[in-house]
Design a protein around this motif. Sequence first.
Motif, short mmCIF file in Angstrom:
data_model
loop_
_atom_site.label_atom_id
_atom_site.label_comp_id
_atom_site.label_asym_id
_atom_site.label_seq_id
_atom_site.Cartn_x
_atom_site.Cartn_y
_atom_site.Cartn_z
N GLU A 1 -4.75 -7.41 1.55
CA GLU A 1 -3.79 -6.65 0.56
C GLU A 1 -2.47 -7.75 0.18
OE1 GLU A 1 -2.46 -3.10 1.39
OE2 GLU A 1 -1.37 -2.43 0.01
N ASN B 1 -1.53 -4.50 -5.61
CA ASN B 1 -0.56 -2.29 -5.26
C ASN B 1 -0.24 -3.30 -7.13
OD1 ASN B 1 -0.20 -1.45 -3.42
ND2 ASN B 1 0.20 -3.46 -1.85
N GLU C 1 -4.66 -1.58 -6.43
CA GLU C 1 -4.46 -0.05 -5.50
C GLU C 1 -3.44 0.91 -6.14
OE1 GLU C 1 -2.72 -1.08 -1.70
OE2 GLU C 1 -4.73 -2.37 -1.03
N ASP D 1 -4.64 4.62 -2.86
CA ASP D 1 -4.23 4.71 -2.24
C ASP D 1 -3.38 5.71 -1.06
OD1 ASP D 1 -2.76 2.56 0.33
OD2 ASP D 1 -1.48 1.09 -1.64
N LYS E 1 -8.50 4.48 0.50
CA LYS E 1 -7.27 4.41 1.91
C LYS E 1 -6.58 5.55 2.38
CE LYS E 1 -5.94 0.46 1.99
NZ LYS E 1 -4.29 -0.84 1.71
N GLU F 1 -5.48 2.81 6.93
CA GLU F 1 -3.99 1.26 7.11
C GLU F 1 -3.20 2.24 8.43
OE1 GLU F 1 -2.53 1.01 2.79
OE2 GLU F 1 -2.90 3.50 3.34
CA CA Z 1 -1.16 -0.77 -0.85
#
Ligand code: CA
Length: 609
Positions: free
Chosen positions: A364, A423, A455, A485, A506, A542
């Motif tokens: 990421e 992101n 994301e 996310d 996630k 995560e």
């Molecule tokens: Ca993220």
Amino acid sequence: MDESLSFQVDLLKSQKEKLEKDNSIQSGLLGLTESAWYYINFKESVFQAGGAWKELFGVEVPVTPDREYLSGLVDGAVLYALDDIMEAEELRSPEGTDERVLSREIQVSSNKKWLEGSVKVSYDESSRPVEKYVCFKNITRYKAQYDELTYMAYYDEVTGLYNRNYFVQRLTNMVRRAGKTGAALSLVMIELLDYEKMKNSVGIINYDELLQSFGVFLQDFVSDDERIIAGHLSAQFYAVAIYDSGLTLDSTEIIRLIRARLKNPFVLSSGDELSLAANYSIANYPESGNSAFLLLEHNEFILFSMAEKGLRNSYRVFDSCLMESFMENITIEKKIENALRQKIFQLYYQPQYNIRTGKLRGCEALIRWPDTDGVFVSPAQFIPIAEKSGAIYPIGRYVLEESFSTYARWKSAAGYDGIMSINISALQIRKNNFVDTVLTLLKKYNLDPDNIEIEITETAFIENTEEAIDRIGTLRGHGVRVALDDFGTGYSSLSYLKNLPIDTLKIDKTFMDTVISDNSTGIITESLVRMVQRLGLETIAEGVENREQYEFLKKIQCDNIQGFLLGRPMPEEEFRKMILSGSAAMDGQAELLDRIALSGDKRTMDSVG
Ligand code: CA
Ligand code: C2E
Ligand code: CA
């Protein structure tokens, strides 16, 4: 008749004729301008009148009226015309010894005409009037135009309240007065919510009527002495200013009354019933701002932050803490612009591993902002501010370009073919060039769309328009992966997951926080992973920080993990070295865990993970 006498008579006659001629010229001219006049010379006992008396007052006036007639006229017709006007007395008998001219607008009640009456009087040394000129002019036509212009300049067409300009002008006066007298002054602002949505759904005509009804309701608070004024500032924003809270109606009471009113719908002329929702803010002078401008700006700030938090029917008073955070935000906004210009932002990369195979899934990309003292400013702090200020667009653009070019470098240097997860702010997706930007970059760096994952959080689906959400689908259609996310922090309803255009879910770090200590979190996490997999989605946990969490996730067959345990976000060179050395594989498990846990975001230590 003797010669000289007849001469004198002739002279007088011709003088009288001349006078009459002059008067009739004057009268003719004044008649054209719809004016009527009279003149008195008190010393020489001269009385004259002319012009449009008939049109203005409905009376016929001889050119040289005698004194009785004139006084009858003044006391009768003119006084009658002026009768309910206070100024009449002033007009007839100005005080003082200088020459004076007074003008007043007066309305003739009998024929609804508006006149401007002017009088000029001169006095002798002992303050006795010598001459007096009086003139009345018909201004009915201009008056109507003038009133209309005044209305347009001061009032809002839709609601009938003061418009923004005039409200600000009145408020400025109030602030000045409060500054002198020390009286309390508050500014209440009201934001009607769902403005665009409602306007579109009920139609502009109905919505204007709704705004009008709300305006009429606010108008009820307005006091004749201008201690309470109300204005329609713009689209969904209204304001009420209250001078001197010695009055029973203070700012909180006004808000209470508006809220109570909004509990019931407004009934439109069509018979439809429509409800309004609003947020309210209060700024008190001088604590919340010492000028009209600051009071307005601080109120707008409160309303803006309430709307951002999704609050409804709430109210808040501006205080110094808010002010501080506001100032801080402004400073950060400036610094962000600076950092963009000086190319100070960097990207760090945090590895993600497939639990079953132990192999690197990808990474990421996380933005890093080294502040002047070398410490990183947390993106959790500055990204929301950048979203407010609009700086998120250049930031987002930088993140895309940098992560794509980095990927290309890794690909050629180390044959990297993992996933790059990026992101994306909900706002970025709202820009209609979003899809093009991503597709262009894919081409530019010759990357496989399947290796790129964007994301996005639930807000991107909840708060964006259908058009924006379609863009996510379009990108997916081109093969780009989409990850949801922070699942578990928002609405997170499982039932709506199946309709979203996503590939990966996630699971937020909050699950990890209690997954070991709290049995029910464990159960929820396990069933979540099961269900999500059944929907054909990939799962990533995560924020995995310790061995117990890792063992648990392995047991419940979560697909991937990401967290400090297996690697902190690291600079580009470090991540590149890691893939080059092949240590990205996670085969030996136990020893590997020990080794990987040592790697990490060394420069930031524990401040930003
Ligand atoms: Ca993220
Ligand atoms: P996020 O997308 O949820 O990113 C994960 C955050 O958790 C990162 O924080 C990461 O450093 C941190 N983290 C990872 N593993 C662990 C762990 O084991 N324990 C703990 N305590 N934390 C861990 P970071 O980098 O501070 O980013 C915060 C948030 O800022 C991100 O949350 C994301 O919402 C946003 N952000 C970061 N980079 C970008 C970006 O490039 N663009 C946009 N729009 N937002 C970004
Ligand atoms: Ca996250």
